[in-house]
Motif scaffolding. Structure first.
Motif, mmCIF file in Angstrom:
data_model
loop_
_atom_site.group_PDB
_atom_site.id
_atom_site.type_symbol
_atom_site.label_atom_id
_atom_site.label_comp_id
_atom_site.label_asym_id
_atom_site.label_seq_id
_atom_site.Cartn_x
_atom_site.Cartn_y
_atom_site.Cartn_z
ATOM 1 N N ILE A 79 4.363 12.774 1.607
ATOM 2 C CA ILE A 79 3.965 13.527 2.796
ATOM 3 C C ILE A 79 3.845 15.011 2.443
ATOM 4 C CG2 ILE A 79 4.616 14.185 5.150
ATOM 5 C CD1 ILE A 79 6.040 11.520 5.408
ATOM 6 N N MET A 80 2.710 15.582 2.782
ATOM 7 C CA MET A 80 2.443 16.989 2.484
ATOM 8 C C MET A 80 1.853 17.664 3.716
ATOM 9 S SD MET A 80 0.593 16.248 -1.189
ATOM 10 C CE MET A 80 0.604 17.937 -1.790
ATOM 11 N N ALA A 81 2.202 18.934 3.913
ATOM 12 C CA ALA A 81 1.606 19.689 5.016
ATOM 13 C C ALA A 81 0.126 19.926 4.748
ATOM 14 C CB ALA A 81 2.328 21.014 5.198
ATOM 15 N N TYR B 298 2.367 19.643 11.947
ATOM 16 C CA TYR B 298 3.123 18.404 12.169
ATOM 17 C C TYR B 298 4.067 18.038 11.020
ATOM 18 C CZ TYR B 298 -0.385 17.876 15.812
ATOM 19 O OH TYR B 298 -1.180 18.089 16.909
ATOM 20 N N TYR B 299 4.049 18.834 9.959
ATOM 21 C CA TYR B 299 4.826 18.466 8.770
ATOM 22 C C TYR B 299 6.309 18.304 9.084
ATOM 23 C CZ TYR B 299 6.995 18.730 4.188
ATOM 24 O OH TYR B 299 7.753 18.467 3.091
ATOM 25 N N GLU B 300 6.893 19.232 9.802
ATOM 26 C CA GLU B 300 8.335 19.169 10.092
ATOM 27 C C GLU B 300 8.683 17.904 10.880
ATOM 28 O OE1 GLU B 300 10.721 21.159 8.960
ATOM 29 O OE2 GLU B 300 9.227 22.282 7.830
ATOM 30 N N GLN B 301 7.773 17.464 11.714
ATOM 31 C CA GLN B 301 8.003 16.289 12.562
ATOM 32 C C GLN B 301 8.042 14.990 11.753
ATOM 33 O OE1 GLN B 301 5.218 16.131 15.807
ATOM 34 N NE2 GLN B 301 5.797 14.045 16.422
ATOM 35 N N TYR B 302 7.290 14.958 10.633
ATOM 36 C CA TYR B 302 7.133 13.687 9.910
ATOM 37 C C TYR B 302 7.713 13.677 8.495
ATOM 38 C CZ TYR B 302 4.019 12.337 13.704
ATOM 39 O OH TYR B 302 3.512 12.027 14.943
ATOM 40 N N VAL C 190 0.851 -1.194 0.000
ATOM 41 C CA VAL C 190 0.000 0.000 0.000
ATOM 42 C C VAL C 190 0.885 1.241 0.000
ATOM 43 C CG1 VAL C 190 -1.680 1.350 1.346
ATOM 44 C CG2 VAL C 190 -1.917 -1.132 1.172
ATOM 45 N N GLN C 191 0.592 2.169 -0.908
ATOM 46 C CA GLN C 191 1.296 3.454 -0.932
ATOM 47 C C GLN C 191 0.418 4.499 -0.248
ATOM 48 O OE1 GLN C 191 1.975 4.115 -5.122
ATOM 49 N NE2 GLN C 191 -0.189 3.897 -5.625
ATOM 50 N N ILE C 192 1.048 5.556 0.271
ATOM 51 C CA ILE C 192 0.328 6.490 1.135
ATOM 52 C C ILE C 192 0.485 7.922 0.631
ATOM 53 C CG2 ILE C 192 0.065 7.354 3.489
ATOM 54 C CD1 ILE C 192 1.378 4.762 4.473
ATOM 55 N N LEU C 193 -0.635 8.624 0.572
ATOM 56 C CA LEU C 193 -0.664 10.067 0.360
ATOM 57 C C LEU C 193 -1.131 10.659 1.686
ATOM 58 C CD1 LEU C 193 -0.419 12.500 -1.521
ATOM 59 C CD2 LEU C 193 -2.717 12.008 -2.364
ATOM 60 N N TRP C 194 -0.236 11.347 2.376
ATOM 61 C CA TRP C 194 -0.424 11.649 3.804
ATOM 62 C C TRP C 194 -0.368 13.153 4.031
ATOM 63 C CZ3 TRP C 194 3.724 9.491 7.751
ATOM 64 C CH2 TRP C 194 3.413 9.890 9.046
#
Length: 365
Positions: A246-248, A232-236, A222-226
């Protein structure tokens, strides 16, 4: 005929702001010369989002009462008096033909003063459990537009119109956008796609959950669009990879929805309404930290019709992998959930709300 003047008031969260903007755009489409004024809380996100949408806004010194003991609550009576006084000045100066409230504490003082002056007024309640501001205002407004059944528990039955919640128009046409969407986000057409959304600011519990489950998703192809949310963007962001985008904040939500096979979401009213339109297999993880636990009630209104899956935050460790594994492996289950949730959609909500506004304008002409 002189141009109409319309005040829209509401805010605090995107769930109150974006419906107000959608309503304004529909009124403007029908009556291009309409003059608009938005009224919100001066230190909240509406002061940025509304001007960006092209409308004028005035801010009141108002905030909600904190549920825990707080010194801020001591300021509330002064904020209320200040906001009622300023609302009076705004109404006297602007002379609106109709006033529309979309919920949140910011709409309270303005609509209270408007109804006392016999200005036609309509409120829109997005949630399945009515907010305190709208409950207080409901006695004196002419119309109450709602998105769920059984809202006579909170409002006078003869004023209620079930319209649904306004959603962006581009969500109505995502059916044939999957290939384009996967290309935009550089995702593989050979893997299932999980979309994770926790609101514009983000949801800490949801982000923590996804970060802990990355190996699980990898093992199931499974691929993820998160969307982490801007807090929380900087954290992840360091967890991004070829199969984890991963997008803010996701600007093209129509494309994100089009790419998704499974969606994990909070259960704010706007999100629930959008997901009904989209018609994809959805797992709701409601925030327990909201007034009257209304997100859980929103989710239950869908899951009780077997149209989505509800996982409470307290259940995530015990149930998450089992529920997601079943969804990933069972195409028929995904399709059944998607079909069932789409049946609950009210795609004409914005037009139906403005139909009611139009009646008020014409009755007052």
């Amino acid at each position: 005929m002189k141009p109409y003047k319309v005040i829209l008031s509401g805010g605090g969260t995107g769930g109150h702001i974006y419906p107000a903007i959608a309503i304004a755009r529909e009124i403007e489409k029908r009556y291009p010369n309409t003059e608009f004024l938005f009224v919100g809380a001066k230190d909240r996100m509406e002061m940025e989002k509304v001007p960006k949408a092209g409308y004028n806004i005035e801010g009141l010194w108002i905030s909600g009462i904190q549920r825990k003991i707080s010194l801020e609550n001591l300021k509330f009576p002064f904020k209320l008096i200040s906001s009622l006084w300023k609302s009076n000045k705004i109404l006297k100066r602007f002379q609106p033909d109709v006033v529309i409230g979309t919920g949140g504490f910011a709409s309270g003082p303005l609509l209270k003063r408007a109804t006392s002056k016999k200005i036609p007024a309509l409120i829109q309640e997005q949630n399945s459990y009515a907010g305190i501001t709208n409950k207080l205002l409901s006695k004196n407004v002419q119309k109450i537009c709602v998105a769920y059944d059984e809202m006579h528990r909170f409002f006078p039955k003869d004023k209620i119109i079930k319209t649904g919640n306004p959603v962006r128009n581009d969500l109505l046409t995502i059916t044939n956008k999957r290939a384009e969407a996967l290309s935009i986000y550089e995702l593989s057409p050979d893997k299932k796609t999980l979309l994770v959304i926790g609101g514009s600011l983000g949801a800490r519990a949801v982000n923590e959950l996804i970060s802990k489950q990355l190996d699980f998703f990898t093992s199931h192809e499974v691929q993820i669009l998160w969307q982490t949310g801007k807090l929380y963007y900087e954290q992840y962001k360091h967890l991004a990879s070829k199969h984890v985008k991963i997008m803010a904040y996701i600007d093209q939500m129509d494309m994100a929805y089009a790419a998704a096979d499974i969606i994990i979401s909070r259960a704010g009213a706007s999100s629930v309404s959008e997901l009904c339109i989209v018609g994809k297999a959805t797992v709701f993880i409601p925030s327990p930290n909201v007034a009257e636990d209304h997100q859980t009630k929103n989710a239950l209104a869908i899951t009780e019709k077997n149209a989505a899956i509800l996982l409470r935050q307290t259940e995530l460790d015990a149930k998450f992998q089992t529920e997601l594994k079943n969804l990933i492996q069972d195409k028929e289950r995904r399709e059944a959930l998607g079909t069932a949730i789409k049946k609950l959609a009210l795609p004409d909500a914005t037009q139906d709300i403005v139909d009611e506004v139009e009646k008020l304008l014409k009755n007052n002409a």
